[in-house]
Design a protein around this motif. Structure first.
Motif, PDB file in Angstrom:
ATOM      1  N   THR A  14       0.648  -1.534   0.103  1.00 19.05           N
ATOM      2  CA  THR A  14       0.444   0.198   0.182  1.00 19.05           C
ATOM      3  C   THR A  14       0.558   1.504  -0.507  1.00 19.05           C
ATOM      4  N   GLN A  15       2.268   0.966   0.217  1.00 15.79           N
ATOM      5  CA  GLN A  15       2.876   2.837   0.090  1.00 15.79           C
ATOM      6  C   GLN A  15       2.432   3.477   1.232  1.00 15.79           C
ATOM      7  N   THR A  16       2.731   2.517   2.690  1.00 15.71           N
ATOM      8  CA  THR A  16       1.832   3.321   3.804  1.00 15.71           C
ATOM      9  C   THR A  16       3.122   3.256   4.506  1.00 15.71           C
ATOM     10  N   LEU A  17       3.362   3.915   5.952  1.00 17.33           N
ATOM     11  CA  LEU A  17       3.904   3.891   7.172  1.00 17.33           C
ATOM     12  C   LEU A  17       3.655   3.858   7.641  1.00 17.33           C
ATOM     13  N   THR A  18       2.830   3.584   9.170  1.00 19.58           N
ATOM     14  CA  THR A  18       1.751   3.985  10.542  1.00 19.58           C
ATOM     15  C   THR A  18       3.287   3.515  11.731  1.00 19.58           C
ATOM     16  N   LEU A  19       2.363   5.120  11.857  1.00 15.83           N
ATOM     17  CA  LEU A  19       3.277   4.973  13.400  1.00 15.83           C
ATOM     18  C   LEU A  19       2.357   4.699  14.739  1.00 15.83           C
ATOM     19  N   PHE A  20       2.036   3.619  15.726  1.00 17.17           N
ATOM     20  CA  PHE A  20       1.566   2.814  16.189  1.00 17.17           C
ATOM     21  C   PHE A  20       2.156   3.498  17.563  1.00 17.17           C
ATOM     22  N   SER A  26      -4.104   4.513  19.588  1.00 18.83           N
ATOM     23  CA  SER A  26      -3.419   5.758  18.104  1.00 18.83           C
ATOM     24  C   SER A  26      -2.758   5.090  17.012  1.00 18.83           C
ATOM     25  N   SER A  27      -3.109   5.715  15.971  1.00 19.49           N
ATOM     26  CA  SER A  27      -2.065   5.981  14.754  1.00 19.49           C
ATOM     27  C   SER A  27      -2.512   6.957  14.192  1.00 19.49           C
ATOM     28  N   ILE A  28      -1.044   6.880  13.082  1.00 16.92           N
ATOM     29  CA  ILE A  28      -0.802   7.694  12.241  1.00 16.92           C
ATOM     30  C   ILE A  28      -0.498   7.465  11.288  1.00 16.92           C
ATOM     31  N   THR A  29      -0.993   7.403   9.621  1.00 17.43           N
ATOM     32  CA  THR A  29      -0.721   6.833   8.698  1.00 17.43           C
ATOM     33  C   THR A  29       0.015   8.039   7.120  1.00 17.43           C
ATOM     34  N   HIS A 137      15.551   3.661  -4.153  1.00 13.09           N
ATOM     35  CA  HIS A 137      17.110   3.392  -4.329  1.00 13.09           C
ATOM     36  C   HIS A 137      16.817   1.900  -3.797  1.00 13.09           C
ATOM     37  N   GLY A 138      16.139   2.097  -3.265  1.00 15.80           N
ATOM     38  CA  GLY A 138      16.047   0.785  -1.559  1.00 15.80           C
ATOM     39  C   GLY A 138      15.266   1.673  -0.162  1.00 15.80           C
ATOM     40  N   CYS A 139      15.446   3.263  -0.438  1.00 12.75           N
ATOM     41  CA  CYS A 139      15.217   3.882   1.538  1.00 12.75           C
ATOM     42  C   CYS A 139      13.746   3.820   1.540  1.00 12.75           C
ATOM     43  N   ILE A 140      13.119   4.784   2.350  1.00 13.47           N
ATOM     44  CA  ILE A 140      11.872   4.902   2.254  1.00 13.47           C
ATOM     45  C   ILE A 140      11.606   5.944   2.800  1.00 13.47           C
ATOM     46  N   ARG A 141      11.367   6.628   1.161  1.00 14.97           N
ATOM     47  CA  ARG A 141      10.950   8.173   1.406  1.00 14.97           C
ATOM     48  C   ARG A 141       9.961   8.685   1.889  1.00 14.97           C
ATOM     49  N   MET A 142      10.251   9.933   2.210  1.00 14.79           N
ATOM     50  CA  MET A 142       8.636  10.432   2.575  1.00 14.79           C
ATOM     51  C   MET A 142       8.712  11.822   2.363  1.00 14.79           C
ATOM     52  N   ARG A 143       7.234  12.337   2.581  1.00 17.77           N
ATOM     53  CA  ARG A 143       6.805  14.119   2.721  1.00 17.77           C
ATOM     54  C   ARG A 143       7.842  14.878   3.512  1.00 17.77           C
ATOM     55  N   ASN A 144       9.098  15.943   3.072  1.00 20.43           N
ATOM     56  CA  ASN A 144       9.664  16.612   3.801  1.00 20.43           C
ATOM     57  C   ASN A 144       8.678  17.099   5.399  1.00 20.43           C
ATOM     58  N   THR A 145       6.919  17.613   5.304  1.00 15.92           N
ATOM     59  CA  THR A 145       6.462  17.738   6.149  1.00 15.92           C
ATOM     60  C   THR A 145       6.529  16.422   7.682  1.00 15.92           C
ATOM     61  N   ASP A 146       6.204  15.610   6.321  1.00 15.08           N
ATOM     62  CA  ASP A 146       5.902  14.039   6.959  1.00 15.08           C
ATOM     63  C   ASP A 146       7.097  13.221   7.857  1.00 15.08           C
ATOM     64  N   VAL A 147       8.010  13.557   7.672  1.00 19.75           N
ATOM     65  CA  VAL A 147       9.613  12.592   8.117  1.00 19.75           C
ATOM     66  C   VAL A 147       9.481  13.791   9.243  1.00 19.75           C
ATOM     67  N   ASP A 149       6.987  15.636  11.290  1.00 23.59           N
ATOM     68  CA  ASP A 149       6.618  14.968  11.736  1.00 23.59           C
ATOM     69  C   ASP A 149       7.157  13.913  12.588  1.00 23.59           C
ATOM     70  N   LEU A 150       7.305  12.433  11.701  1.00 22.45           N
ATOM     71  CA  LEU A 150       7.747  10.936  11.614  1.00 22.45           C
ATOM     72  C   LEU A 150       8.575  11.414  13.634  1.00 22.45           C
ATOM     73  N   TYR A 151      10.315  11.979  12.867  1.00 29.22           N
ATOM     74  CA  TYR A 151      11.022  12.158  13.423  1.00 29.22           C
ATOM     75  C   TYR A 151      10.664  12.631  14.957  1.00 29.22           C
ATOM     76  N   ASN A 152       9.803  13.728  15.411  1.00 30.54           N
ATOM     77  CA  ASN A 152       8.902  13.886  16.662  1.00 30.54           C
ATOM     78  C   ASN A 152       8.517  13.246  17.477  1.00 30.54           C
ATOM     79  N   ARG A 153       8.412  12.299  16.804  1.00 25.64           N
ATOM     80  CA  ARG A 153       7.821  11.282  17.709  1.00 25.64           C
ATOM     81  C   ARG A 153       7.762   9.539  17.607  1.00 25.64           C
ATOM     82  N   VAL A 154       9.498   9.739  17.505  1.00 28.15           N
ATOM     83  CA  VAL A 154       9.769   8.343  17.430  1.00 28.15           C
ATOM     84  C   VAL A 154      11.294   8.006  18.780  1.00 28.15           C
ATOM     85  N   ARG A 155      11.861   7.445  18.276  1.00 29.17           N
ATOM     86  CA  ARG A 155      12.341   7.746  19.366  1.00 29.17           C
ATOM     87  C   ARG A 155      13.958   6.517  18.746  1.00 29.17           C
TER      88      ARG A 155
END
Length: 163
Positions: A14-20, A26-29, A137-147, A149-155
């Motif tokens: 589905t070309q999605t990333l979900t953060l639980f 709650s989750s964000i996709t 080329h193998g990585c998981i690319r994201m929109r800049n605003t999304d990455v 946001d994700l970065y600020n939510r993970v550890r």
């Protein structure tokens, strides 16, 4: 319904990333773009590795959106269409980097298949690049605003499942 543990799941179909989230309720996709070459674990394959991983390192805290990285270091450049015209061959890594490490020996960890040594990241990409379509080329690319946001939510240490 079983409770999800905090972590990230990347769905190649589905070309999605979900953060639980930490509360596990709650989750964000987010839409993503994974490898043009499809799934695969071999070194130099240009494929996105499957299986269990974790966030080994996080790079880019506090830098402006669209900051350009080369070898996980900010270059001092901020991505623009003019910069893209000057360097059309670059595979742009922008804004933030979540560097992944595989957990499955012989599958995504170890000689010839090691996700960490393959430099598999979740990272920002130019907003002109499509999401929902395998193009990396193998990585998981994201929109800049999304990455960001994700970065600020993970550890570091957070589990990542790529399926």
């Amino acid at each position: 319904m079983p409770e999800k543990t905090p972590g990230i799941e990347i769905d190649l179909a589905t070309q999605t990333l979900t953060l639980f989230a930490d509360d596990a309720f709650s989750s964000i996709t987010y839409p993503v773009s994974t490898a043009l070459n499809g799934p695969g674990e071999r070194q130099s394959s240009g494929c996105t590795p499957r299986g269990s991983h974790y966030v080994r390192a996080m790079v880019g805290a506090g830098v402006p959106a669209n900051t350009v990285f080369v070898a996980r270091r900010p270059t001092g450049e901020v991505y623009s269409t003019e910069l893209a015209r000057q360097f059309p061959e670059r595979d742009w890594i922008l804004s933030r980097i979540l560097w992944l490490c595989g957990l499955e020996s012989g599958k995504n960890r170890g000689p010839g298949v090691d996700s960490f040594r393959r430099f598999i990241y979740i990272h920002g990409t130019p907003d002109t690049e499509p999401m929902g379509i395998p193009r990396s080329h193998g990585c998981i690319r994201m929109r800049n605003t999304d990455v960001i946001d994700l970065y600020n939510r993970v550890r570091p240490g957070m589990p990542v499942l790529i399926r």
